[in-house]
Design a protein around this motif. Structure first.
Motif, PDB file in Angstrom:
ATOM      1  N   ALA A  98       0.838  -1.198   0.000  1.00  0.00           N
ATOM      2  CA  ALA A  98       0.000   0.000   0.000  1.00  0.00           C
ATOM      3  C   ALA A  98       0.870   1.245   0.000  1.00  0.00           C
ATOM      4  N   ARG A  99       2.183   1.051   0.144  1.00  0.00           N
ATOM      5  CA  ARG A  99       3.106   2.178   0.125  1.00  0.00           C
ATOM      6  C   ARG A  99       3.323   2.633  -1.313  1.00  0.00           C
ATOM      7  N   VAL A 100       3.417   3.901  -1.502  1.00  0.00           N
ATOM      8  CA  VAL A 100       3.587   4.429  -2.853  1.00  0.00           C
ATOM      9  C   VAL A 100       4.952   5.076  -3.038  1.00  0.00           C
ATOM     10  N   GLN A 101       5.753   5.166  -1.949  1.00  0.00           N
ATOM     11  CA  GLN A 101       7.042   5.821  -2.073  1.00  0.00           C
ATOM     12  C   GLN A 101       7.968   5.024  -2.985  1.00  0.00           C
ATOM     13  N   LYS A 102       8.646   5.751  -3.853  1.00  0.00           N
ATOM     14  CA  LYS A 102       9.562   5.122  -4.806  1.00  0.00           C
ATOM     15  C   LYS A 102      10.671   4.363  -4.083  1.00  0.00           C
ATOM     16  N   ASN A 103      11.193   4.934  -3.000  1.00  0.00           N
ATOM     17  CA  ASN A 103      12.306   4.302  -2.287  1.00  0.00           C
ATOM     18  C   ASN A 103      11.919   2.942  -1.718  1.00  0.00           C
ATOM     19  N   LYS A 119      -1.471  -2.025  -3.839  1.00  0.00           N
ATOM     20  CA  LYS A 119      -2.839  -2.207  -3.372  1.00  0.00           C
ATOM     21  C   LYS A 119      -3.580  -0.885  -3.534  1.00  0.00           C
ATOM     22  N   PRO A 120      -4.851  -0.917  -3.944  1.00  0.00           N
ATOM     23  CA  PRO A 120      -5.643  -2.078  -4.357  1.00  0.00           C
ATOM     24  C   PRO A 120      -5.236  -2.571  -5.738  1.00  0.00           C
ATOM     25  N   PHE A 121      -5.555  -3.824  -6.047  1.00  0.00           N
ATOM     26  CA  PHE A 121      -5.127  -4.405  -7.321  1.00  0.00           C
ATOM     27  C   PHE A 121      -6.260  -5.225  -7.928  1.00  0.00           C
ATOM     28  N   ASP A 122      -6.143  -5.460  -9.223  1.00  0.00           N
ATOM     29  CA  ASP A 122      -7.085  -6.296  -9.954  1.00  0.00           C
ATOM     30  C   ASP A 122      -6.526  -7.722  -9.953  1.00  0.00           C
ATOM     31  N   PRO A 123      -7.276  -8.728  -9.478  1.00  0.00           N
ATOM     32  CA  PRO A 123      -6.771 -10.102  -9.455  1.00  0.00           C
ATOM     33  C   PRO A 123      -6.318 -10.599 -10.822  1.00  0.00           C
ATOM     34  N   ASP A 124      -7.000 -10.185 -11.884  1.00  0.00           N
ATOM     35  CA  ASP A 124      -6.580 -10.600 -13.221  1.00  0.00           C
ATOM     36  C   ASP A 124      -5.197 -10.055 -13.560  1.00  0.00           C
ATOM     37  N   GLU A 125      -4.931  -8.804 -13.149  1.00  0.00           N
ATOM     38  CA  GLU A 125      -3.603  -8.238 -13.385  1.00  0.00           C
ATOM     39  C   GLU A 125      -2.546  -8.986 -12.578  1.00  0.00           C
ATOM     40  N   LEU A 126      -2.875  -9.342 -11.324  1.00  0.00           N
ATOM     41  CA  LEU A 126      -1.941 -10.103 -10.504  1.00  0.00           C
ATOM     42  C   LEU A 126      -1.626 -11.434 -11.170  1.00  0.00           C
ATOM     43  N   LEU A 127      -2.641 -12.136 -11.674  1.00  0.00           N
ATOM     44  CA  LEU A 127      -2.413 -13.414 -12.332  1.00  0.00           C
ATOM     45  C   LEU A 127      -1.529 -13.246 -13.565  1.00  0.00           C
ATOM     46  N   ALA A 128      -1.773 -12.182 -14.332  1.00  0.00           N
ATOM     47  CA  ALA A 128      -0.937 -11.919 -15.509  1.00  0.00           C
ATOM     48  C   ALA A 128       0.504 -11.648 -15.090  1.00  0.00           C
ATOM     49  N   ARG A 129       0.681 -10.895 -14.008  1.00  0.00           N
ATOM     50  CA  ARG A 129       2.034 -10.611 -13.515  1.00  0.00           C
ATOM     51  C   ARG A 129       2.722 -11.903 -13.056  1.00  0.00           C
ATOM     52  N   ILE A 130       1.961 -12.786 -12.428  1.00  0.00           N
ATOM     53  CA  ILE A 130       2.525 -14.056 -11.960  1.00  0.00           C
ATOM     54  C   ILE A 130       3.076 -14.848 -13.136  1.00  0.00           C
ATOM     55  N   TYR A 131       2.270 -14.976 -14.204  1.00  0.00           N
ATOM     56  CA  TYR A 131       2.741 -15.717 -15.368  1.00  0.00           C
ATOM     57  C   TYR A 131       3.960 -15.042 -16.005  1.00  0.00           C
ATOM     58  N   ALA A 132       3.960 -13.718 -16.030  1.00  0.00           N
ATOM     59  CA  ALA A 132       5.104 -12.998 -16.603  1.00  0.00           C
ATOM     60  C   ALA A 132       6.372 -13.259 -15.796  1.00  0.00           C
ATOM     61  N   VAL A 133       6.252 -13.222 -14.470  1.00  0.00           N
ATOM     62  CA  VAL A 133       7.416 -13.480 -13.612  1.00  0.00           C
ATOM     63  C   VAL A 133       7.912 -14.908 -13.792  1.00  0.00           C
ATOM     64  N   LEU A 134       6.990 -15.873 -13.865  1.00  0.00           N
ATOM     65  CA  LEU A 134       7.391 -17.267 -14.019  1.00  0.00           C
ATOM     66  C   LEU A 134       8.070 -17.504 -15.359  1.00  0.00           C
TER      67      LEU A 134
END
Length: 243
Positions: A98-103, A119-134
């Protein structure tokens, strides 16, 4: 509540993707319940841990594809959890914050986070990020340095051998693991809570003396005229990089 309203439709072709085994470390019970339901809807397994200590223990025990880790946790915070996971496993980690500070984001990435999602986030975006990271981490094979030296002390993490002034030092398995935790964060405080969570896979208690005993044994074997491990009373220990 840390979800944004769901967008219409799931990530394209999710049904044909690999079914995932995930760990969410977050103290928000409602968020955990909603995320379990979301991932189960795609055939994925999501386990939850609500404290940093339990998150470390679960991540080390379970065969997870990826960890979703909140920065703000009771006790051991998410950044400390990330640091300890990076010492033991190459498990991909996405940070929630929930922190927005760049540091704050830069600090997490420098510690080894594979991605950040606010946060807050879209679950679909989280799932897409998960696949991208994997996909990304599956193609990388960075190898950790196996031997390090601090003055007269030399440690080989592959063979689990230790030398002091070129003489072998006989350490127990637990003493070696404890030394390994400390030397990978030279000059930084490693808290009692972190060490207990990693080595004993449980939360520290105020009356717990096991750690003090093992630190004492380690010092007797290593500190021959050198102060290698400093105690920060009530907090933890620091390995001195300058010996």
């Amino acid at each position: 509540m840390w979800l944004v309203p769901r967008q219409v439709g799931h990530v394209e072709n999710v049904e044909r993707q690999k079914k995932l085994s995930l760990l969410l470390v977050d103290d928000d019970d409602e968020l955990c319940a909603m995320m379990k339901e979301f991932f189960a809807g795609g055939g994925h397994r999501l386990d939850c841990a609500h404290t940093g200590a339990k998150g470390i223990a679960s991540a080390l025990r379970g065969g997870y594809d990826l960890v979703i880790l909140d920065v703000m946790l009771p006790g051991i915070d998410g950044l400390a959890v990330l640091r300890q996971l990076r010492l033991r496993k190459s498990l991909p980690v996405i940070m929630l914050t929930a922190r927005v500070q760049k540091n704050d984001r830069i600090h997490g990435l420098n510690l080894g986070a594979d991605d950040y999602i606010p946060k807050p986030f879209d679950p679909d975006e989280l799932l897409a990020r998960i696949y991208a990271v994997l996909r990304r981490t599956g193609q990388s094979g960075a190898r950790a340095e196996t031997q390090v030296q601090f003055g007269p002390l030399r440690v080989n993490s592959m063979t689990r051998e230790v030398w002091l002034d070129d003489k072998p030092v006989d350490l127990t398995a637990l003493e070696f693991d404890l030394l390994g935790l400390l030397i990978r964060s030279p000059g930084q405080i490693v808290s009692r809570e972190e060490i207990t969570a990693v080595l004993f896979e449980r939360e520290a208690t105020s009356y717990d003396r096991f750690l003090d005993v093992h630190i004492s044994h380690l010092r007797k074997k290593l500190e021959c005229g050198h102060t290698l491990i400093r105690t920060i009373r009530g907090v933890g220990y620091v390995f001195s990089a300058e010996v």
